[in-house]
Scaffold this motif. Structure first.
Motif, PDB file in Angstrom:
ATOM      1  N   GLY A 191       1.983   1.126   4.672  1.00 44.74           N
ATOM      2  CA  GLY A 191       1.542   2.589   4.274  1.00 44.74           C
ATOM      3  C   GLY A 191       0.856   3.393   5.319  1.00 44.74           C
ATOM      4  O   GLY A 191      -0.012   4.214   5.107  1.00 44.74           O
ATOM      5  N   LEU A 192       0.874   2.748   6.674  1.00 44.44           N
ATOM      6  CA  LEU A 192      -0.009   3.314   7.428  1.00 44.44           C
ATOM      7  C   LEU A 192       0.943   4.236   8.642  1.00 44.44           C
ATOM      8  O   LEU A 192       1.336   3.728   9.365  1.00 44.44           O
ATOM      9  CB  LEU A 192      -0.861   2.360   8.381  1.00 44.44           C
ATOM     10  N   GLY A 193       1.264   5.360   8.122  1.00 42.71           N
ATOM     11  CA  GLY A 193       1.963   6.357   9.146  1.00 42.71           C
ATOM     12  C   GLY A 193       3.456   6.178   8.679  1.00 42.71           C
ATOM     13  O   GLY A 193       4.065   5.636   7.725  1.00 42.71           O
ATOM     14  N   LEU A 194       4.248   7.156   9.381  1.00 44.62           N
ATOM     15  CA  LEU A 194       5.590   7.241   8.966  1.00 44.62           C
ATOM     16  C   LEU A 194       6.681   6.858  10.169  1.00 44.62           C
ATOM     17  O   LEU A 194       6.285   6.695  11.330  1.00 44.62           O
ATOM     18  CB  LEU A 194       5.831   9.044   8.804  1.00 44.62           C
ATOM     19  N   PHE A 195       7.991   6.487   9.800  1.00 42.41           N
ATOM     20  CA  PHE A 195       8.820   6.499  10.794  1.00 42.41           C
ATOM     21  C   PHE A 195       9.180   7.794  11.390  1.00 42.41           C
ATOM     22  O   PHE A 195       9.365   8.666  10.630  1.00 42.41           O
ATOM     23  CB  PHE A 195      10.022   5.723  10.143  1.00 42.41           C
ATOM     24  N   VAL A 255      -3.349   4.002  -2.952  1.00 46.57           N
ATOM     25  CA  VAL A 255      -2.942   3.795  -4.182  1.00 46.57           C
ATOM     26  C   VAL A 255      -2.034   2.529  -4.027  1.00 46.57           C
ATOM     27  O   VAL A 255      -1.564   2.291  -2.970  1.00 46.57           O
ATOM     28  CB  VAL A 255      -1.926   4.739  -4.954  1.00 46.57           C
ATOM     29  N   VAL A 256      -2.254   1.402  -4.800  1.00 43.37           N
ATOM     30  CA  VAL A 256      -1.390   0.091  -4.722  1.00 43.37           C
ATOM     31  C   VAL A 256      -0.969  -0.066  -6.096  1.00 43.37           C
ATOM     32  O   VAL A 256      -1.333   0.120  -7.121  1.00 43.37           O
ATOM     33  CB  VAL A 256      -2.383  -0.829  -4.479  1.00 43.37           C
ATOM     34  N   GLY A 257       0.377  -0.777  -6.096  1.00 40.79           N
ATOM     35  CA  GLY A 257       0.773  -1.540  -7.312  1.00 40.79           C
ATOM     36  C   GLY A 257       2.095  -0.976  -8.052  1.00 40.79           C
ATOM     37  O   GLY A 257       2.085   0.423  -7.814  1.00 40.79           O
ATOM     38  N   SER A 258       2.544  -1.576  -8.938  1.00 41.71           N
ATOM     39  CA  SER A 258       3.650  -0.987  -9.561  1.00 41.71           C
ATOM     40  C   SER A 258       3.543  -1.543 -11.033  1.00 41.71           C
ATOM     41  O   SER A 258       3.196  -2.768 -11.301  1.00 41.71           O
ATOM     42  CB  SER A 258       5.036  -1.642  -9.265  1.00 41.71           C
ATOM     43  N   PHE A 274       0.940  -1.245   0.076  1.00 41.56           N
ATOM     44  CA  PHE A 274       0.022  -0.034  -0.014  1.00 41.56           C
ATOM     45  C   PHE A 274       0.704   1.228   0.147  1.00 41.56           C
ATOM     46  O   PHE A 274       1.759   1.388   0.912  1.00 41.56           O
ATOM     47  CB  PHE A 274      -0.937  -0.144   1.280  1.00 41.56           C
ATOM     48  N   TYR A 275       0.616   2.031  -0.835  1.00 43.44           N
ATOM     49  CA  TYR A 275       1.478   3.221  -0.971  1.00 43.44           C
ATOM     50  C   TYR A 275       1.396   4.072   0.104  1.00 43.44           C
ATOM     51  O   TYR A 275       2.499   4.809   0.876  1.00 43.44           O
ATOM     52  CB  TYR A 275       1.361   4.053  -2.131  1.00 43.44           C
ATOM     53  N   ARG A 276       0.245   4.546   0.660  1.00 46.55           N
ATOM     54  CA  ARG A 276       0.005   5.436   1.565  1.00 46.55           C
ATOM     55  C   ARG A 276      -1.475   5.579   1.833  1.00 46.55           C
ATOM     56  O   ARG A 276      -2.426   6.037   1.222  1.00 46.55           O
ATOM     57  CB  ARG A 276       0.207   6.785   1.093  1.00 46.55           C
ATOM     58  N   THR A 334      -5.110  -1.749  -8.146  1.00 46.40           N
ATOM     59  CA  THR A 334      -6.144  -1.556  -7.261  1.00 46.40           C
ATOM     60  C   THR A 334      -6.206  -0.192  -6.447  1.00 46.40           C
ATOM     61  O   THR A 334      -5.057   0.179  -6.170  1.00 46.40           O
ATOM     62  CB  THR A 334      -6.559  -2.756  -6.616  1.00 46.40           C
ATOM     63  N   THR A 335      -7.433   0.304  -6.164  1.00 44.11           N
ATOM     64  CA  THR A 335      -7.612   1.269  -5.013  1.00 44.11           C
ATOM     65  C   THR A 335      -8.039   0.742  -3.973  1.00 44.11           C
ATOM     66  O   THR A 335      -9.074  -0.004  -4.058  1.00 44.11           O
ATOM     67  CB  THR A 335      -8.420   2.443  -5.439  1.00 44.11           C
ATOM     68  N   ALA A 336      -7.347   0.647  -2.856  1.00 45.53           N
ATOM     69  CA  ALA A 336      -7.753  -0.063  -1.640  1.00 45.53           C
ATOM     70  C   ALA A 336      -8.618   0.749  -0.618  1.00 45.53           C
ATOM     71  O   ALA A 336      -8.198   1.969  -0.437  1.00 45.53           O
ATOM     72  CB  ALA A 336      -6.752  -0.688  -0.968  1.00 45.53           C
ATOM     73  N   PHE A 337      -9.465   0.345   0.042  1.00 43.80           N
ATOM     74  CA  PHE A 337     -10.355   1.041   0.868  1.00 43.80           C
ATOM     75  C   PHE A 337     -10.490   0.606   2.570  1.00 43.80           C
ATOM     76  O   PHE A 337     -10.509  -0.935   2.404  1.00 43.80           O
ATOM     77  CB  PHE A 337     -11.693   1.429   0.412  1.00 43.80           C
TER      78      PHE A 337
END
Length: 372
Positions: free
Chosen positions: A240-244, A343-346, A146-148, A195-198
């Motif tokens: 994709g859930l949050g930052l370091f 957003v997902v995928g390459s 998952f991108y973000r 895909t777009t994930a929700f």
């Protein structure tokens, strides 16, 4: 009474038994949507959160904008404003349609001509530009992240759009990928390419303990000034859930000029305008501080990021994710104040993807839990 043709049925989610949102609507003409059918569509959106209308190839950019605006008629500004700083992580992802500037073109690949744009290069966001630990180059064709996880929102000066519309114009088919969480849980999901994930903020709120519900209902989140520039050097978690927290955020004196009045602070919990349900809607990536009911302000980034991550992580378990399998002509509307998406995928060279996106900065702030 609405149109006799309007019908809505739950989305089919293969392999998932816990996704409790989403609907597919038929029997509507989105280019000429009656007031009766719009009311049905609005109610469907706020009870289902994600609405899919198939075979909308004939939907014009103007009609897409007008449909999106009907959910919030008092606004007319694209959700991120008229200009995006070149240092922003969003800058490279968007191309504005000249004759309908509230509608953006997103996707992947070189496009000779589209809606008044000529010779454009679209770039699907790839997690290897943002994640600390991306999938290896050797695995990139088959596996992804998952991108973000996010809402569509400027979070500085402008309020988060109520609704986003996405129209699939060109969709490459035939490939699937394994989306891996890579967070130590072993979680993964077989997903369609691009895909777009929700996931649902309402389900997430329901999953909280009573103590955490109280914390969420009574706390507010302050977002950073110029948030997408502020985080432009930071690294995201692999799911994709949050930052370091590595101290890589851009210092205030290196950001564009800051107007304190434009900094946004919102409730953690947002209320559905139709059902009255509560959704936990914290966008952890651009979050800067937490304001408690007592007046105390929590501003240790590492600590507040970890606290919010622990609240949200159960909501992205694989069985709670809806990954939309895009078909050309799909028009997806989603409640931007109730679900988060990624957003997902390459994509490979030569794979072309063209989408139209529209969202408008809201004319109001999100409804808090105490809103009547």
């Amino acid at each position: 009474m609405g149109s006799l043709g309007f019908q809505a049925r739950p989305l089919s989610v293969p392999g998932s038994c816990r996704v409790d949102f989403g609907a597919e609507v038929t029997g509507v003409d989105l280019n000429n949507l009656s007031e009766e059918d719009f009311k049905l569509l609005r109610d469907c959106l706020y009870t289902s959160q994600v609405v899919v209308v198939r075979d909308q190839q004939a939907l014009t950019p103007r009609a897409q904008y007008e449909l999106t605006r009907r959910f919030d008629p008092e606004t007319d500004i694209y959700g991120h404003g008229k200009t995006i700083d070149k240092r922003s992580i969003l800058h490279k992802d968007l191309k504005t349609i000249p004759h309908q500037p509230q509608v953006q073109v997103i996707g992947h690949g070189f496009v000779d001509s589209f809606e008044g744009l000529e010779n454009i290069q679209l770039k699907h966001p790839h997690h290897n530009t943002f994640h600390k630990y991306p999938v290896s180059a050797e695995e990139d064709d088959d596996c992804t992240h998952f991108y973000r996880w996010h809402i569509d929102a400027a979070l500085y000066d402008l309020n988060p759009p109520l609704v986003t519309s996405l129209l699939a114009v060109t969709v490459p088919k035939g490939r699937r990928q394994i989306c891996r969480w890579d967070d130590g849980t072993g979680a993964e999901l077989d997903v369609p390419l691009g895909t777009t994930a929700f996931f649902s903020g309402y389900r997430l709120y329901q999953m909280l303990s009573e103590e955490d519900k109280e914390f969420a209902r009574t706390s507010r989140v302050e977002y950073a000034a110029h948030p997408y520039v502020w985080i432009s050097s930071a690294h995201a978690r692999s799911n994709g859930l949050g930052l370091f927290s590595e101290g890589l955020e851009i210092p205030d004196d290196k950001l564009p000029p800051i107007e304190v009045a434009k900094i946004k602070t919102y409730p953690m919990v947002w209320k559905n305008p139709v059902t009255g349900e509560y959704a936990l809607m914290v966008y952890g990536i651009p979050m800067r501080r937490i304001h408690l009911e007592s007046g105390e302000v929590l501003d240790n980034l590492a600590e507040i990021r970890e606290r919010i991550y622990k609240l949200q992580r159960p909501g992205i378990d694989p069985e709670l994710i809806y990954p939309h399998d895009w078909e050309e002509g799909d028009l997806v509307l989603f409640n931007n104040h109730g679900v988060m998406h990624s957003v997902v995928g390459s994509f490979r060279d030569g794979e072309t993807r063209i989408f139209r996106q529209c969202n408008l900065a809201a004319s109001r702030t999100p409804l808090g839990p105490d809103t009547n």
